[in-house]
Design an enzyme around this catalytic site. Sequence first.
Site, mmCIF file in Angstrom:
data_model
loop_
_atom_site.group_PDB
_atom_site.id
_atom_site.type_symbol
_atom_site.label_atom_id
_atom_site.label_comp_id
_atom_site.label_asym_id
_atom_site.label_seq_id
_atom_site.Cartn_x
_atom_site.Cartn_y
_atom_site.Cartn_z
ATOM 1 N N ASN A 1 -1.966 -0.052 7.181
ATOM 2 C CA ASN A 1 -1.060 -1.593 7.672
ATOM 3 C C ASN A 1 -0.712 -1.821 6.419
ATOM 4 O O ASN A 1 -0.282 -2.858 6.361
ATOM 5 C CB ASN A 1 -2.210 -2.309 8.303
ATOM 6 C CG ASN A 1 -3.611 -1.991 6.965
ATOM 7 O OD1 ASN A 1 -2.891 -2.117 6.244
ATOM 8 N ND2 ASN A 1 -3.993 -3.641 7.156
ATOM 9 N N HIS B 1 -1.298 -5.041 1.563
ATOM 10 C CA HIS B 1 -2.393 -6.639 1.816
ATOM 11 C C HIS B 1 -2.250 -7.435 0.954
ATOM 12 O O HIS B 1 -1.571 -7.649 0.099
ATOM 13 C CB HIS B 1 -3.313 -5.312 0.038
ATOM 14 C CG HIS B 1 -4.328 -6.512 -0.250
ATOM 15 N ND1 HIS B 1 -5.159 -6.781 0.120
ATOM 16 C CD2 HIS B 1 -4.938 -7.071 -1.550
ATOM 17 C CE1 HIS B 1 -6.211 -8.090 -0.893
ATOM 18 N NE2 HIS B 1 -5.675 -8.123 -1.716
ATOM 19 N N GLU C 1 -9.396 -10.066 -7.523
ATOM 20 C CA GLU C 1 -8.330 -9.469 -7.446
ATOM 21 C C GLU C 1 -7.019 -9.785 -8.526
ATOM 22 O O GLU C 1 -6.458 -8.482 -9.326
ATOM 23 C CB GLU C 1 -7.334 -9.496 -6.473
ATOM 24 C CG GLU C 1 -8.175 -9.585 -5.046
ATOM 25 C CD GLU C 1 -8.083 -9.537 -3.912
ATOM 26 O OE1 GLU C 1 -7.242 -10.125 -3.773
ATOM 27 O OE2 GLU C 1 -8.691 -9.500 -2.910
ATOM 28 N N TYR D 1 -12.152 -3.040 -2.963
ATOM 29 C CA TYR D 1 -12.285 -2.470 -1.935
ATOM 30 C C TYR D 1 -13.422 -3.102 -1.785
ATOM 31 O O TYR D 1 -15.064 -2.680 -1.359
ATOM 32 C CB TYR D 1 -12.072 -1.834 -0.438
ATOM 33 C CG TYR D 1 -10.127 -2.397 -0.005
ATOM 34 C CD1 TYR D 1 -10.429 -3.330 0.431
ATOM 35 C CD2 TYR D 1 -9.398 -1.334 -0.598
ATOM 36 C CE1 TYR D 1 -9.185 -3.771 0.749
ATOM 37 C CE2 TYR D 1 -8.530 -1.715 -0.493
ATOM 38 C CZ TYR D 1 -8.195 -3.026 0.629
ATOM 39 O OH TYR D 1 -6.497 -3.182 1.079
ATOM 40 N N LYS E 1 0.762 -1.237 0.019
ATOM 41 C CA LYS E 1 0.020 0.304 -0.049
ATOM 42 C C LYS E 1 0.853 0.626 0.336
ATOM 43 O O LYS E 1 2.120 1.645 0.143
ATOM 44 C CB LYS E 1 -0.929 -0.034 1.299
ATOM 45 C CG LYS E 1 -2.059 -0.968 1.173
ATOM 46 C CD LYS E 1 -2.800 -1.158 2.251
ATOM 47 C CE LYS E 1 -4.021 -2.840 2.082
ATOM 48 N NZ LYS E 1 -4.533 -2.442 3.297
#
Length: 150
Positions: A114, A117, A128, A51, A11
């Site tokens: 965080n 992913h 994905e 998402y 990310k």
Amino acid sequence: MATEQSYIMIKPDGVQRGLVGEIIKRFEQRGYTLRALKLQSVERAQAEKHYADLSSKPFFPALVDYIISGPVVAMVWEGKGVVATGRKIIGATNPLASEPGTIRGDFAIEVGRNVIHGSDTVENAQKEIALWFGESLVDWTPAAKPWIYE
Ligand code: RTP
């Protein structure tokens, strides 16, 4: 041999903090095979699609803003059990609950920053990978495979 694949994405915070090499190293050293890799800016529509399952959550707008806030590194990793094991390498969603030794447990504090992913099921991984890469995976087998799989 299993050909399971997982979509792994560093990310924007992971890219900004210079963790790309460290993260790739952890998957590579475990024995997984890199099948696709790109640095890219993310369109809002792409983040919303990725998402989509979370679109009703109160944190969804902030999550999308976070994902489009800078370039991400999109990857496909392949190998036996890579979806579940990838999630273990990554650690719990909330970094305060992530074990030390995991990526989030070593490098993150907040759930909204965080770092990485990883697909949660093989089925979602396929979706994905199609969303981020289409058909453009690199077809190769590393020479060292007999030293990873019996
Ligand atoms: P990811 O999809 O990013 O690998 O994360 P995950 O499966 O471990 O967790 P998921 O429940 O799918 O949540 C996706 C991402 O949304 C952000 N999040 N924020 N503020 C909050 O309570 C909250 N909860 C989740 C995180 O960036 C999480 O990774």
